[in-house]
Design a protein around this motif. Structure first.
Motif, mmCIF file in Angstrom:
data_model
loop_
_atom_site.group_PDB
_atom_site.id
_atom_site.type_symbol
_atom_site.label_atom_id
_atom_site.label_comp_id
_atom_site.label_asym_id
_atom_site.label_seq_id
_atom_site.Cartn_x
_atom_site.Cartn_y
_atom_site.Cartn_z
ATOM 1 N N ALA A 180 0.834 -1.204 0.000
ATOM 2 C CA ALA A 180 0.000 0.000 0.000
ATOM 3 C C ALA A 180 0.866 1.251 0.000
ATOM 4 C CB ALA A 180 -0.914 -0.001 1.219
ATOM 5 N N THR A 181 0.425 2.278 -0.744
ATOM 6 C CA THR A 181 1.134 3.556 -0.771
ATOM 7 C C THR A 181 0.868 4.313 0.522
ATOM 8 O OG1 THR A 181 0.897 3.648 -3.165
ATOM 9 C CG2 THR A 181 1.447 5.688 -2.034
ATOM 10 N N LYS A 182 1.927 4.795 1.160
ATOM 11 C CA LYS A 182 1.779 5.546 2.394
ATOM 12 C C LYS A 182 1.674 7.031 2.085
ATOM 13 C CE LYS A 182 4.327 2.184 5.205
ATOM 14 N NZ LYS A 182 5.442 1.985 6.163
ATOM 15 N N SER A 183 0.963 7.748 2.965
ATOM 16 C CA SER A 183 0.776 9.181 2.751
ATOM 17 C C SER A 183 2.113 9.914 2.892
ATOM 18 C CB SER A 183 -0.227 9.747 3.760
ATOM 19 O OG SER A 183 0.313 9.702 5.067
ATOM 20 N N SER A 184 2.272 10.938 2.076
ATOM 21 C CA SER A 184 3.492 11.738 2.125
ATOM 22 C C SER A 184 3.213 13.083 1.473
ATOM 23 C CB SER A 184 4.638 11.028 1.388
ATOM 24 O OG SER A 184 5.753 11.883 1.267
ATOM 25 N N ILE A 185 3.733 14.161 2.059
ATOM 26 C CA ILE A 185 3.620 15.476 1.426
ATOM 27 C C ILE A 185 4.941 16.210 1.619
ATOM 28 C CG2 ILE A 185 2.575 16.510 3.499
ATOM 29 C CD1 ILE A 185 1.059 18.385 1.513
ATOM 30 N N HIS A 186 5.429 16.792 0.541
ATOM 31 C CA HIS A 186 6.682 17.551 0.564
ATOM 32 C C HIS A 186 6.402 18.936 -0.005
ATOM 33 C CE1 HIS A 186 10.884 18.600 0.224
ATOM 34 N NE2 HIS A 186 10.730 18.854 -1.059
ATOM 35 N N ILE A 187 6.728 19.987 0.763
ATOM 36 C CA ILE A 187 6.433 21.365 0.359
ATOM 37 C C ILE A 187 7.746 22.112 0.149
ATOM 38 C CG2 ILE A 187 5.414 23.556 1.097
ATOM 39 C CD1 ILE A 187 3.243 21.989 2.471
ATOM 40 N N LYS A 188 7.805 22.871 -0.943
ATOM 41 C CA LYS A 188 9.000 23.635 -1.283
ATOM 42 C C LYS A 188 8.565 24.924 -1.985
ATOM 43 C CE LYS A 188 9.467 21.480 -5.805
ATOM 44 N NZ LYS A 188 10.357 20.783 -6.754
ATOM 45 N N PRO A 189 9.470 25.929 -2.107
ATOM 46 C CA PRO A 189 9.125 27.138 -2.870
ATOM 47 C C PRO A 189 8.758 26.780 -4.304
ATOM 48 C CG PRO A 189 11.108 27.496 -1.568
ATOM 49 C CD PRO A 189 10.782 26.045 -1.446
ATOM 50 N N CYS A 190 7.737 27.436 -4.817
ATOM 51 C CA CYS A 190 7.213 27.127 -6.152
ATOM 52 C C CYS A 190 8.025 27.859 -7.221
ATOM 53 C CB CYS A 190 5.742 27.522 -6.253
ATOM 54 S SG CYS A 190 5.021 27.183 -7.858
ATOM 55 N N ARG A 191 8.576 27.099 -8.163
ATOM 56 C CA ARG A 191 9.213 27.701 -9.336
ATOM 57 C C ARG A 191 8.117 27.928 -10.376
ATOM 58 N NH1 ARG A 191 14.546 23.793 -9.957
ATOM 59 N NH2 ARG A 191 15.468 24.265 -7.929
ATOM 60 N N ILE A 192 7.670 29.158 -10.466
ATOM 61 C CA ILE A 192 6.421 29.465 -11.165
ATOM 62 C C ILE A 192 6.419 28.976 -12.605
ATOM 63 C CG2 ILE A 192 4.974 31.360 -11.968
ATOM 64 C CD1 ILE A 192 5.763 32.869 -9.425
ATOM 65 N N ALA A 193 7.455 29.303 -13.366
ATOM 66 C CA ALA A 193 7.456 28.976 -14.796
ATOM 67 C C ALA A 193 7.453 27.467 -15.024
ATOM 68 C CB ALA A 193 8.653 29.620 -15.481
ATOM 69 N N SER A 194 8.399 26.758 -14.391
ATOM 70 C CA SER A 194 8.501 25.315 -14.611
ATOM 71 C C SER A 194 7.329 24.574 -13.981
ATOM 72 C CB SER A 194 9.819 24.796 -14.042
ATOM 73 O OG SER A 194 9.895 25.055 -12.642
ATOM 74 N N SER A 195 6.806 25.078 -12.853
ATOM 75 C CA SER A 195 5.681 24.419 -12.190
ATOM 76 C C SER A 195 4.442 24.437 -13.072
ATOM 77 C CB SER A 195 5.384 25.108 -10.849
ATOM 78 O OG SER A 195 4.188 24.604 -10.295
ATOM 79 N N GLU A 196 4.101 25.603 -13.623
ATOM 80 C CA GLU A 196 2.904 25.684 -14.458
ATOM 81 C C GLU A 196 3.056 24.844 -15.718
ATOM 82 O OE1 GLU A 196 0.231 29.453 -13.636
ATOM 83 O OE2 GLU A 196 1.983 29.976 -14.838
ATOM 84 N N ALA A 197 4.258 24.831 -16.306
ATOM 85 C CA ALA A 197 4.466 24.036 -17.519
ATOM 86 C C ALA A 197 4.283 22.550 -17.224
ATOM 87 C CB ALA A 197 5.860 24.304 -18.088
ATOM 88 N N HIS A 198 4.854 22.089 -16.097
ATOM 89 C CA HIS A 198 4.732 20.672 -15.740
ATOM 90 C C HIS A 198 3.298 20.314 -15.351
ATOM 91 C CE1 HIS A 198 5.643 16.795 -13.910
ATOM 92 N NE2 HIS A 198 4.966 17.191 -12.849
ATOM 93 N N ASN A 199 2.690 21.125 -14.507
ATOM 94 C CA ASN A 199 1.360 20.795 -14.002
ATOM 95 C C ASN A 199 0.293 20.841 -15.086
ATOM 96 O OD1 ASN A 199 2.389 20.447 -11.444
ATOM 97 N ND2 ASN A 199 1.889 22.508 -10.748
ATOM 98 N N ARG A 200 0.399 21.804 -15.993
ATOM 99 C CA ARG A 200 -0.616 21.959 -17.038
ATOM 100 C C ARG A 200 -0.313 21.114 -18.277
ATOM 101 N NH1 ARG A 200 -3.857 26.510 -16.106
ATOM 102 N NH2 ARG A 200 -3.100 27.895 -14.459
ATOM 103 N N ARG A 201 0.876 20.463 -18.308
ATOM 104 C CA ARG A 201 1.269 19.638 -19.453
ATOM 105 C C ARG A 201 1.216 20.454 -20.751
ATOM 106 N NH1 ARG A 201 2.767 16.808 -15.752
ATOM 107 N NH2 ARG A 201 2.146 14.636 -15.377
ATOM 108 N N THR A 202 1.918 21.602 -20.750
ATOM 109 C CA THR A 202 1.894 22.458 -21.924
ATOM 110 C C THR A 202 2.539 21.748 -23.112
ATOM 111 O OG1 THR A 202 4.029 23.464 -21.380
ATOM 112 C CG2 THR A 202 2.041 24.507 -20.473
ATOM 113 N N ALA A 203 2.199 22.211 -24.333
ATOM 114 C CA ALA A 203 2.723 21.579 -25.546
ATOM 115 C C ALA A 203 4.247 21.652 -25.592
ATOM 116 C CB ALA A 203 2.116 22.253 -26.775
ATOM 117 N N GLU A 204 4.815 22.807 -25.184
ATOM 118 C CA GLU A 204 6.270 22.952 -25.191
ATOM 119 C C GLU A 204 6.922 21.999 -24.203
ATOM 120 O OE1 GLU A 204 9.706 26.406 -24.547
ATOM 121 O OE2 GLU A 204 7.586 26.858 -24.217
#
Length: 467
Positions: free
Chosen positions: A2-26
């Motif tokens: 079973a997968t155990k719960s885990s959360i890791h928080i760090k400062p958000c790199r705005i440009a790369s975060s949005e590109a990765h999360n939104r799965r942009t074409a580029e």
């Protein structure tokens, strides 16, 4: 397992975060056909939620709004970069820059819904005042296995004949600021431990062990993938060595059996010959002993031939296994090289962007000011994008609103455009019908004042009023 719960928080790199999360074409193009950890066929299962209370889905715009809020609330500019200061004991202390937007990566189950994660985000806001801005559920990430999964692995599945190990997780982007005081929220280690317990309770998962207990450091996505691939290479090498040992033992055993067979057969044949000689040549031929001896020798030769063939077959299998493992190792090394090449390209691209930004910083500064002015006037986001980013003139026929004068002005067939200032080449000006917008507003205000003055000077009768 079973997968155990885990959360890791760090400062958000705005440009790369949005590109990765939104799965942009580029972003998907940069990953390339190797598909190191993202399987596009599974991306349809991804979900997302954008907080509508902040008026903009763009993290960069929200970040700039936070900077303005901090300036208004505290009277000081937000400290974005890490800096050093000298403590009372004379030692140099490093002070981290402000991280107003932070991102948490949360492990989830395959059947976890967007509603479940939103409930977790709302509870975090209620307890600690950190506000979720965006939530993304990613169910298209993981890594490829070399061969079949282990018996206890119930999550891996096949895609196009290959086994895939999924990594189900969610990204939660938080606003970490107190908008009443203009200061950052302060969460300690106990708060973070409570947050992980909260995640396990809401998402119905087994709680993972704390880092203080395990001593393990959190790995970023790419580092985790590389670690998995290195472990897989090590497992292949160990399997290869084990197979080589098995073949070596088999060869030794066959040699021993072969020697025993040859010795036993020779002893038996020698005994038969001695008996035959003793009983006489005539008796030997008459009793058929010679025929039996020939059959025994033939059987011995067949047994030895069969054992030799078994050894040859094992050698061929060993060679095929070595070639197969060699191909697997070369494929994994190719994936590593592609990943490193993609990272180098991204670093080069960002370096180019930074160089251009430094060269054009005065113009960028003016464009940001113009963007704020355009929003104040009342332009839509599409109109602002056309002006500032596409550098296209826009036509407007109707009313525009000026925050400065609290008036609506009637305009007909006016053309708005961003142009370089004829006075200062490092500045941009917003024009309406080739006239700077500031001058146009002054003219409109003067026309309004003259109209009001004329209205006040007219006799009441001429204005249709009774004396």
């Amino acid at each position: 397992m079973a997968t155990k719960s885990s959360i890791h928080i760090k400062p958000c790199r705005i440009a790369s975060s949005e590109a990765h999360n939104r799965r942009t074409a580029e972003y998907m193009r940069n990953i390339g056909e190797s598909r190191i950890y993202v399987v596009p066929e599974l991306s349809t299962d991804n979900e997302q939620w954008i907080n509508p209370d902040f008026g903009t889905p763009e993290l960069r715009t929200h970040y700039n709004n936070i900077k303005q809020m901090v300036k208004e609330k505290t009277g000081r500019a937000m400290q974005e970069k890490e800096r050093e200061r000298k403590g009372k004991n004379g030692k140099i202390i490093k002070v981290a820059g402000c991280s107003p937007i932070r991102e948490g990566v949360l492990l989830i189950r395959p059947d976890t819904t967007l509603t479940d994660v939103r409930k977790f985000g709302e509870e975090c806001q209620r307890r600690w005042g950190i506000t979720p801005l965006q939530i993304f559920l990613h169910k298209d990430e993981g890594h490829w296995l070399n061969g079949q999964p282990e018996a206890e692995d119930k999550e891996s599945f096949q895609i196009g004949g290959r086994w895939f190990k999924p990594n189900y997780h969610a990204h939660i982007v938080f606003d970490w600021m107190n908008h009443e005081t203009g200061k950052s929220r302060k969460l300690n280690d106990e708060d973070m431990a409570t947050m992980q317990t909260l995640a396990s309770d809401i998402l119905l998962m087994e709680r993972g062990q704390a880092k203080a207990v395990t001593g393990k450091e959190h790995l970023e996505r790419n580092d985790f993938i590389i670690k998995k691939q290195k472990a897989e290479l090590q497992r292949i090498e160990e399997t290869k060595r084990h197979k080589e040992q098995q073949v070596s033992l088999a060869e030794q055993e066959l040699k021993q059996v072969k020697a025993e067979i040859r010795t036993d057969k020779l002893k038996s044949a020698a005994t038969d010959v001695a008996t035959a000689i003793t009983s006489g040549v005539g008796s030997l031929f008459g009793s058929g002993k010679l025929k039996d001896l020939e059959q025994a020798n033939e059987s011995l030769r067949y047994e030895i031939s069969k054992r030799d063939k078994s050894i040859d077959d094992l050698k061929v299998q060993m060679q095929q296994m070595q070639e197969q493992y060699g191909r697997q190792i070369r494929n994994l090394q190719g994936v590593h090289n592609q990943e490193l090449e993609a990272k180098d390209k991204e670093i080069s691209r960002l370096s180019t962007i930074l160089e251009k930004a430094f060269c054009w910083f005065p113009l960028l500064k003016e464009m940001l000011r113009m963007e704020k002015l355009c929003y104040v006037i009342g332009f839509t986001k599409g109109m602002v994008d056309s002006l500032l980013y596409k550098r296209e003139a826009i036509r407007c026929s109707g009313k525009i609103y000026s925050e400065e004068y609290r008036r609506r002005f009637e305009i007909k067939n006016a053309t708005f455009k961003i142009e370089q200032s004829p006075v200062d080449g490092n500045k941009l000006v917003l024009t309406i019908n080739r006239q700077p917008i500031g001058e146009w507003f002054k003219e409109q205000w003067e026309i309004l004042r003259q109209g009001l003055r004329q209205f006040a000077e007219e006799p009441p009768k001429s204005r249709g009023m009774k004396l």
